[in-house]
Design an enzyme around this catalytic site. Structure first.
Site, PDB file in Angstrom:
ATOM      1  N   LYS A 243       4.042 -15.603   2.185  1.00 43.66           N
ATOM      2  CA  LYS A 243       3.825 -16.130   0.376  1.00 43.66           C
ATOM      3  C   LYS A 243       5.451 -16.516   0.793  1.00 43.66           C
ATOM      4  O   LYS A 243       5.626 -15.746  -1.094  1.00 43.66           O
ATOM      5  CB  LYS A 243       2.710 -15.299  -0.195  1.00 43.66           C
ATOM      6  CG  LYS A 243       2.780 -16.081  -1.166  1.00 43.66           C
ATOM      7  CD  LYS A 243       0.988 -17.070  -1.261  1.00 43.66           C
ATOM      8  CE  LYS A 243       0.967 -17.477  -2.879  1.00 43.66           C
ATOM      9  NZ  LYS A 243       0.054 -18.938  -1.866  1.00 43.66           N
TER      10      LYS A 243
ATOM     11  N   ASP B 221     -10.037  -9.104   8.177  1.00 41.59           N
ATOM     12  CA  ASP B 221     -12.074  -8.697   7.029  1.00 41.59           C
ATOM     13  C   ASP B 221     -12.441  -9.929   7.145  1.00 41.59           C
ATOM     14  O   ASP B 221     -13.962 -10.578   7.687  1.00 41.59           O
ATOM     15  CB  ASP B 221     -12.316  -8.206   6.108  1.00 41.59           C
ATOM     16  CG  ASP B 221     -12.639  -6.982   6.262  1.00 41.59           C
ATOM     17  OD1 ASP B 221     -12.464  -6.640   7.087  1.00 41.59           O
ATOM     18  OD2 ASP B 221     -12.801  -6.426   4.902  1.00 41.59           O
TER      19      ASP B 221
ATOM     20  N   ASP C 177      -2.711 -18.154   1.228  1.00 46.10           N
ATOM     21  CA  ASP C 177      -3.843 -18.928   0.826  1.00 46.10           C
ATOM     22  C   ASP C 177      -4.720 -19.742   1.776  1.00 46.10           C
ATOM     23  O   ASP C 177      -5.571 -19.972   2.151  1.00 46.10           O
ATOM     24  CB  ASP C 177      -3.564 -19.971  -0.360  1.00 46.10           C
ATOM     25  CG  ASP C 177      -1.748 -20.188  -0.535  1.00 46.10           C
ATOM     26  OD1 ASP C 177      -1.932 -19.941   0.655  1.00 46.10           O
ATOM     27  OD2 ASP C 177      -2.067 -20.969  -1.525  1.00 46.10           O
TER      28      ASP C 177
ATOM     29  N   ASP D  44      -4.951  -6.829   5.879  1.00 52.44           N
ATOM     30  CA  ASP D  44      -6.658  -6.538   5.866  1.00 52.44           C
ATOM     31  C   ASP D  44      -7.373  -7.544   4.957  1.00 52.44           C
ATOM     32  O   ASP D  44      -8.492  -7.554   5.874  1.00 52.44           O
ATOM     33  CB  ASP D  44      -6.320  -5.894   4.024  1.00 52.44           C
ATOM     34  CG  ASP D  44      -7.179  -4.187   3.972  1.00 52.44           C
ATOM     35  OD1 ASP D  44      -7.678  -4.241   4.409  1.00 52.44           O
ATOM     36  OD2 ASP D  44      -7.032  -3.568   2.519  1.00 52.44           O
TER      37      ASP D  44
ATOM     38  N   TYR E  79       0.859  -1.414  -0.197  1.00 55.61           N
ATOM     39  CA  TYR E  79      -0.505   0.004  -0.451  1.00 55.61           C
ATOM     40  C   TYR E  79       0.829   1.040   0.127  1.00 55.61           C
ATOM     41  O   TYR E  79       0.524   2.063  -0.532  1.00 55.61           O
ATOM     42  CB  TYR E  79      -1.247   0.356   1.010  1.00 55.61           C
ATOM     43  CG  TYR E  79      -2.349  -0.638   1.572  1.00 55.61           C
ATOM     44  CD1 TYR E  79      -1.684  -1.589   0.094  1.00 55.61           C
ATOM     45  CD2 TYR E  79      -2.473  -1.476   2.283  1.00 55.61           C
ATOM     46  CE1 TYR E  79      -3.164  -3.493   0.011  1.00 55.61           C
ATOM     47  CE2 TYR E  79      -3.336  -2.442   1.703  1.00 55.61           C
ATOM     48  CZ  TYR E  79      -3.884  -3.619   1.275  1.00 55.61           C
ATOM     49  OH  TYR E  79      -4.824  -3.839   1.035  1.00 55.61           O
TER      50      TYR E  79
END
Ligand code: NAD
Length: 365
Positions: free
Chosen positions: A194, A254, A226, A250, A144
């Site tokens: 990852k 959620d 994942d 992020d 970001y």
């Protein structure tokens, strides 16, 4: 008597309603545990735009700078949706605050109490007794913020570029926050990355492994992101503390919020460096301003109350008061008190509004 300076930024929508209850609970905690807060209330978000011309007014920022912590409500709503994105309440207030105070560690508890498993979309049989996870998300690095960013033409074609960049020191400081958090809980830390594909994740994993011996009582495991997304809905009870980089966090937080049942229950803390080794923090509910129910007196104030509790824990070091607030909320839920977002119509439920839930928590405290 210990005194803490707090900037109170209630914001928009349900923000002021739920903040009122959190401050009443804070009054009760101060009386019971013998500390004091000096509070300065300021405009932020849409209220900042309407009253002072911008989402983060200068006076508000100055009050935050003078404070030990920021207790934040929520910002935004349809009234301000037509403004240019950078001027809207969320982009114009929260991102600058995170940047200004270098709030690098986002702590998001994902708690589904035993009495509320029916509200979770995860099958009851998978979450007997509920679950209690803490996700530690790196908040100021990664994709970001990474440079360069580019959107334009290269070699006769339109291309877009983002950069996933981490400094070792950024990974080290979030690792310490996560290991310490695990030490205060069930001593299990799962680092999510990852590393089979991303170079930044290879470094992330190396740093986690290198720091682990400093916390011999914490069991460190690693999981690819994942798989973590799948495991959260398959078996959330396996997790104690998770730590991950900004973008993965992020998305996973959620997902974690939704499996807990209601946004109205979930607090959060965004931490940076404070005075004398303490954390400076911005404490806020995980949900937004809920314009659909604002002004009706029916919003669930628990996320705001628990956010205030996190402030007492991480910035003020008032651990006994923070523990008591968490316990009071559990007691109230166990006794059957439910705002509309939690109600299932089951026998024994006591339906309450925003103020009624505040009253119940204060009585339990
Ligand atoms: P939201 O979280 O405000 O609402 C989603 C749903 O959850 C709604 O049905 C709402 O009624 C419910 N809900 C949320 N908090 C609740 C509570 N305490 N009690 C009972 N129900 C609750 O998300 P949204 O609808 O996507 O966004 C609404 C506005 O909030 C937008 O303007 C958005 O930009 C803003 N927003 C702000 C923040 C923030 O201030 N940090 C975060 C997310 C969204």
């Amino acid at each position: 008597m210990n005194t803490y300076k707090i900037a109170v930024l209630a914001g928009d929508g349900i923000g002021p309603e739920v903040m009122e209850q959190a401050l009443r609970v804070l009054d009760a905690a101060e009386a019971k545990f013998g500390f004091k807060t000096e509070r300065t209330s300021c405009f932020v978000g849409g209220a900042g735009i309407d009253n002072c011309g911008k989402a983060l007014p200068d006076d508000t920022l100055a009050a935050c700078e003078a404070a030990d912590a920021i207790l934040f409500g929520s910002v935004g709503g349809p009234k301000w949706d037509t403004l240019p994105p950078a001027e809207r309440p969320e982009r114009g207030a929260l991102l600058p605050l995170r940047k200004h105070f270098q709030l690098y560690a986002n702590l998001r508890p994902g708690i589904c109490l035993a009495e509320l498993t029916d509200a979770s979309p995860v099958k009851n049989s998978l979450i007997p007794g509920g679950f209690d996870i803490l996700c530690v998300r790196e908040l100021t690095g990664g994709m970001y913020f990474g440079e360069p960013k580019f959107y334009g033409e290269r070699d006769g074609e339109i291309v877009a570029l983002d950069t996933l960049f981490y400094k070792r020191s950024e990974v080290e400081r979030i690792a310490h926050v996560a290991f310490k958090a695990a030490q205060g809980r069930n001593k299990k830390l799962c680092s999510v990355d990852k590393a089979n594909v991303l170079t930044s994740s290879v470094m992330w994993r190396e740093v986690m492994n290198e720091i682990a011996p400093q916390y011999p009582d914490v069991e460190l495991t690693h999981m690819y992101v994942d798989n973590a997304a799948m495991q959260l809905v398959r078996n959330p009870k396996q997790f104690d503390v998770m730590v991950t980089e900004n973008t993965f966090g992020d998305i996973l937080t959620d997902e974690m919020a939704i499996i807990c049942g209601s946004l109205g229950m979930l607090p959060s803390a965004s931490l940076g460096k404070g005075k004398d080794g303490a954390f400076f923090g911005l404490y806020e509910p995980s949900g937004g301003s809920a314009p659909d129910i604002a002004g009706k007196g029916i919003a669930n104030p628990i996320a705001q109350i628990l956010s205030m509790g996190m402030m007492l824990r991480y910035t003020c070091g008032e651990t006994a008061a923070a523990d008591a607030i968490d316990a009071a909320v559990r007691k109230v839920i166990a006794a059957g008190y439910r705002t509309g977002d939690l109600a299932t119509g089951a026998a024994g439920e006591i339906r309450v509004g925003t103020a009624g839930m505040g009253d119940a928590v204060i009585a339990a405290l």
